[in-house]
Design a protein around this motif. Structure first.
Motif, PDB file in Angstrom:
ATOM      1  N   GLU A 165       8.935 -22.745  20.065  1.00  6.53           N
ATOM      2  CA  GLU A 165      10.118 -21.625  20.514  1.00  6.53           C
ATOM      3  C   GLU A 165      10.515 -20.516  19.949  1.00  6.53           C
ATOM      4  N   VAL A 166      10.580 -19.254  20.579  1.00  4.18           N
ATOM      5  CA  VAL A 166      10.532 -18.259  20.253  1.00  4.18           C
ATOM      6  C   VAL A 166      11.632 -16.667  20.381  1.00  4.18           C
ATOM      7  N   VAL A 167      11.886 -16.221  19.945  1.00  4.58           N
ATOM      8  CA  VAL A 167      13.200 -14.918  20.914  1.00  4.58           C
ATOM      9  C   VAL A 167      12.362 -14.644  21.525  1.00  4.58           C
ATOM     10  N   ARG A 168      13.247 -14.316  23.338  1.00  3.58           N
ATOM     11  CA  ARG A 168      12.120 -13.491  23.799  1.00  3.58           C
ATOM     12  C   ARG A 168      11.965 -11.761  23.506  1.00  3.58           C
ATOM     13  N   LYS A 169      10.708 -11.287  23.942  1.00  4.77           N
ATOM     14  CA  LYS A 169      11.051  -9.715  23.440  1.00  4.77           C
ATOM     15  C   LYS A 169      12.098  -9.152  23.599  1.00  4.77           C
ATOM     16  N   ILE A 170      12.797  -8.400  22.396  1.00  8.83           N
ATOM     17  CA  ILE A 170      13.609  -7.567  23.207  1.00  8.83           C
ATOM     18  C   ILE A 170      13.090  -6.307  23.988  1.00  8.83           C
ATOM     19  N   ARG A 171      13.665  -5.855  25.269  1.00  8.82           N
ATOM     20  CA  ARG A 171      13.202  -5.339  26.153  1.00  8.82           C
ATOM     21  C   ARG A 171      13.884  -3.585  25.328  1.00  8.82           C
ATOM     22  N   VAL A 172      13.596  -2.196  25.060  1.00  5.32           N
ATOM     23  CA  VAL A 172      13.256  -1.116  24.495  1.00  5.32           C
ATOM     24  C   VAL A 172      12.843  -0.180  25.925  1.00  5.32           C
ATOM     25  N   GLY A 173      14.251   0.365  26.310  1.00  5.11           N
ATOM     26  CA  GLY A 173      13.437   2.118  27.070  1.00  5.11           C
ATOM     27  C   GLY A 173      13.290   3.102  25.997  1.00  5.11           C
ATOM     28  N   THR A 230      19.761   0.988  34.158  1.00  2.83           N
ATOM     29  CA  THR A 230      18.499   0.500  33.079  1.00  2.83           C
ATOM     30  C   THR A 230      19.115  -0.977  32.347  1.00  2.83           C
ATOM     31  N   ASN A 231      18.113  -1.304  32.199  1.00  2.00           N
ATOM     32  CA  ASN A 231      18.650  -3.183  32.001  1.00  2.00           C
ATOM     33  C   ASN A 231      17.435  -3.636  30.857  1.00  2.00           C
ATOM     34  N   PHE A 232      17.826  -2.569  29.591  1.00  3.94           N
ATOM     35  CA  PHE A 232      17.303  -2.570  28.766  1.00  3.94           C
ATOM     36  C   PHE A 232      18.494  -3.445  27.413  1.00  3.94           C
ATOM     37  N   ASP A 233      18.388  -3.880  26.495  1.00  2.94           N
ATOM     38  CA  ASP A 233      18.489  -4.429  25.095  1.00  2.94           C
ATOM     39  C   ASP A 233      18.844  -3.364  24.354  1.00  2.94           C
ATOM     40  N   LEU A 234      17.815  -2.326  24.612  1.00  7.76           N
ATOM     41  CA  LEU A 234      18.500  -1.388  23.656  1.00  7.76           C
ATOM     42  C   LEU A 234      17.664   0.500  24.254  1.00  7.76           C
ATOM     43  N   LEU A 235      18.369   1.155  25.003  1.00 11.18           N
ATOM     44  CA  LEU A 235      17.997   1.927  24.870  1.00 11.18           C
ATOM     45  C   LEU A 235      17.506   3.193  23.763  1.00 11.18           C
ATOM     46  N   ILE A 236      16.625   3.914  23.887  1.00 11.50           N
ATOM     47  CA  ILE A 236      16.110   5.394  22.859  1.00 11.50           C
ATOM     48  C   ILE A 236      16.051   6.401  23.402  1.00 11.50           C
ATOM     49  N   THR A 237      17.215   7.383  22.772  1.00 13.81           N
ATOM     50  CA  THR A 237      16.978   8.554  23.829  1.00 13.81           C
ATOM     51  C   THR A 237      16.309   9.491  21.910  1.00 13.81           C
ATOM     52  N   SER A 238      15.665  10.372  22.369  1.00 12.76           N
ATOM     53  CA  SER A 238      15.335  11.210  20.937  1.00 12.76           C
ATOM     54  C   SER A 238      16.107  12.898  21.394  1.00 12.76           C
ATOM     55  N   LYS A 277      27.912   1.609  23.022  1.00 15.31           N
ATOM     56  CA  LYS A 277      27.505  -0.521  23.567  1.00 15.31           C
ATOM     57  C   LYS A 277      28.072  -0.648  24.894  1.00 15.31           C
ATOM     58  N   LYS A 278      27.982  -0.992  26.281  1.00 19.85           N
ATOM     59  CA  LYS A 278      28.394  -1.858  27.142  1.00 19.85           C
ATOM     60  C   LYS A 278      27.599  -3.161  27.801  1.00 19.85           C
ATOM     61  N   ASP A 279      29.124  -3.991  27.464  1.00 16.20           N
ATOM     62  CA  ASP A 279      28.415  -5.354  27.085  1.00 16.20           C
ATOM     63  C   ASP A 279      27.514  -5.223  25.935  1.00 16.20           C
ATOM     64  N   LYS A 280      26.205  -6.091  26.675  1.00 15.14           N
ATOM     65  CA  LYS A 280      24.853  -6.708  25.531  1.00 15.14           C
ATOM     66  C   LYS A 280      24.301  -5.697  26.148  1.00 15.14           C
ATOM     67  N   HIS A 281      23.813  -4.436  26.677  1.00 14.17           N
ATOM     68  CA  HIS A 281      23.001  -3.098  26.008  1.00 14.17           C
ATOM     69  C   HIS A 281      24.048  -2.129  25.394  1.00 14.17           C
ATOM     70  N   LEU A 282      23.027  -1.281  24.775  1.00 13.90           N
ATOM     71  CA  LEU A 282      22.867  -0.897  23.429  1.00 13.90           C
ATOM     72  C   LEU A 282      22.506   0.529  23.881  1.00 13.90           C
ATOM     73  N   ALA A 283      22.896   1.876  23.970  1.00 12.34           N
ATOM     74  CA  ALA A 283      21.677   3.396  23.616  1.00 12.34           C
ATOM     75  C   ALA A 283      21.878   3.723  22.246  1.00 12.34           C
ATOM     76  N   LEU A 284      21.103   3.952  21.639  1.00 14.31           N
ATOM     77  CA  LEU A 284      20.689   4.905  20.211  1.00 14.31           C
ATOM     78  C   LEU A 284      20.438   6.112  20.423  1.00 14.31           C
ATOM     79  N   VAL A 285      20.916   7.661  20.613  1.00 10.63           N
ATOM     80  CA  VAL A 285      20.596   8.630  20.180  1.00 10.63           C
ATOM     81  C   VAL A 285      19.919   8.997  19.502  1.00 10.63           C
ATOM     82  N   LEU A 286      18.889   9.626  19.065  1.00  9.51           N
ATOM     83  CA  LEU A 286      18.580   9.784  17.506  1.00  9.51           C
ATOM     84  C   LEU A 286      18.481  12.038  17.555  1.00  9.51           C
ATOM     85  N   PRO A 287      18.041  11.997  16.457  1.00 13.30           N
ATOM     86  CA  PRO A 287      17.953  13.369  16.218  1.00 13.30           C
ATOM     87  C   PRO A 287      16.858  13.827  17.275  1.00 13.30           C
TER      88      PRO A 287
END
Length: 388
Positions: A165-173, A230-238, A277-287
């Protein structure tokens, strides 16, 4: 605005582990995170056996000629026994005969009149592997939160543990922002630049379930639509992270109900980084600059994924000594790239680089992050490095 280490500490309080699991087989287990503790199913070894080819005998009979009763092969499940002044020839992995406690290696055999004479005396208990000496049944095998590697998989296979049993893969956009960007497979003239960030970030986070969303133009409605649904755990934009060009992104996050966990960090070149952050969804803004985006994702993106996965694995840190005298700017965390020469850390190009460069990343294996109160290092100072 907080420094890097304060910001990373805040993440531990803000980010809740995913706690969603799935069952997989060992073929697919590499880089997955264990969802629960695993325990040994059987003793390892499961019986006393020979560690090498040789002769199994009782050490008390060391000085006597020994009658060779036969040969015991690996996989032979019969029970054998020796008496006074007797021995068995035995193969690696074979079950030890009763009353035998030592093995003379095959290369040291001396036979006279069909009997074994021990001339080169081994230590008592030589080459005997005891039942359970490596692992005992019900002993803790691997802890919850362990990121599995090839060695872990060998251990699990040795215990007959095939489904885990493993943690499901983190969904990243991942998407990039910028009117000037072209993809590496497109034609790019002198007025545009290639998108160097997206594929690098995807490669860095390859243990996740990655979706590439392409290049988003610097337009409010376009950016907002990209964030919608978007239904990602983590959304990343640069890109779009710096003051002035961040208006679209920040306004879009505000209208969509995202709350800022941090807006900027006192660190070079990660300063423009932001996390929402919104509910369980995270968004990381990168340079947008390649080096700044890469290092910011290395620090923040990987930390966020470890926290979501409840992973025990932290970045590899190692102690070293500074190889040169180096002045840096006080009041922020400085990212210093470089390499080790023996035990000394040599900063790349005396720490002279631009955040838009890529070659310093390619030519550096280690990262030193300074404390904000440090304004210089002296050659020989003890430091801690992260392996890139």
């Amino acid at each position: 605005m907080k420094n890097l280490f304060e910001t990373l500490k805040d993440l531990e309080n803000e980010i809740i582990p995913l706690n969603e699991f799935e069952i997989i087989s060992l073929e697919n287990a590499k880089n997955r995170i264990l969802a629960k503790d695993l325990y040994a199913q059987k003793n390892l070894p499961s019986f006393d056996n020979a560690a090498l080819d040789g002769y199994a005998f009782n050490y008390a009979d060391l000085k006597e000629p020994l009658l060779i009763k036969g040969i015991i092969f690996a996989g032979d499940n019969k029970t054998y026994e020796i008496g006074k002044n007797e021995c068995y020839k035995i193969m690696t992995g074979a079950k030890m005969p009763k009353n035998a406690d030592t093995i003379l290696m095959l290369e040291d055999e001396c036979l006279e009149n069909g009997k074994l004479i021990i001339k080169k005396i081994p230590k008592q208990y030589n080459a005997r592997r005891l039942k359970g000496e490596e692992l005992k049944q019900d002993e803790l095998l691997l802890k919850k939160g362990t990121r599995l590697n090839s060695k872990h998989i060998a251990l699990l296979a040795s215990q007959g543990i095939y489904k885990i049993e493993v943690v499901r893969k983190i969904r990243v956009g991942i998407f990039s922002s910028g009117n000037e960007l072209k993809e590496p497979w497109q034609n790019c003239d002198e007025e545009n630049i290639y998108n160097a960030n997206a594929l690098a970030l995807m490669s860095m986070l390859d243990s996740c379930e990655i979706s590439y969303l392409g290049i988003i133009k610097d337009d409010f409605d376009t950016i907002k639509n990209a964030l919608l649904g978007t239904n990602f755990d983590l959304l990343i934009t640069s890109g779009g992270a710096s003051v002035g060009e961040a208006d679209f992104l920040e306004k879009a996050f505000d209208e969509l109900g995202f709350q800022a966990i941090f807006k900027g960090v006192k660190a070079r070149p990660a300063r423009p980084s932001k996390l929402y952050k919104k509910d369980k969804h995270l968004a990381l803004v990168l340079p947008g600059n390649p080096m700044a985006a890469y290092l910011s994702c290395f620090i923040f993106g990987k930390k966020i994924i470890r926290l979501l996965s409840n992973s025990l694995n932290n970045p590899l840190k190692m102690s070293a000594k500074m190889g040169i005298d180096l002045k840096i700017k006080k009041g922020r965390n400085n990212f210093i790239l470089g390499n080790l020469e023996n035990e000394f850390f040599i900063p790349f190009n005396n720490n002279q680089f631009g955040s838009g460069m890529i070659l310093p990343l390619v030519k550096s294996e280690f990262l030193l992050i300074s404390n904000e109160d440090i304004e210089s290092y002296k050659k020989g100072d003890q430091i801690w490095l992260l392996k890139l």
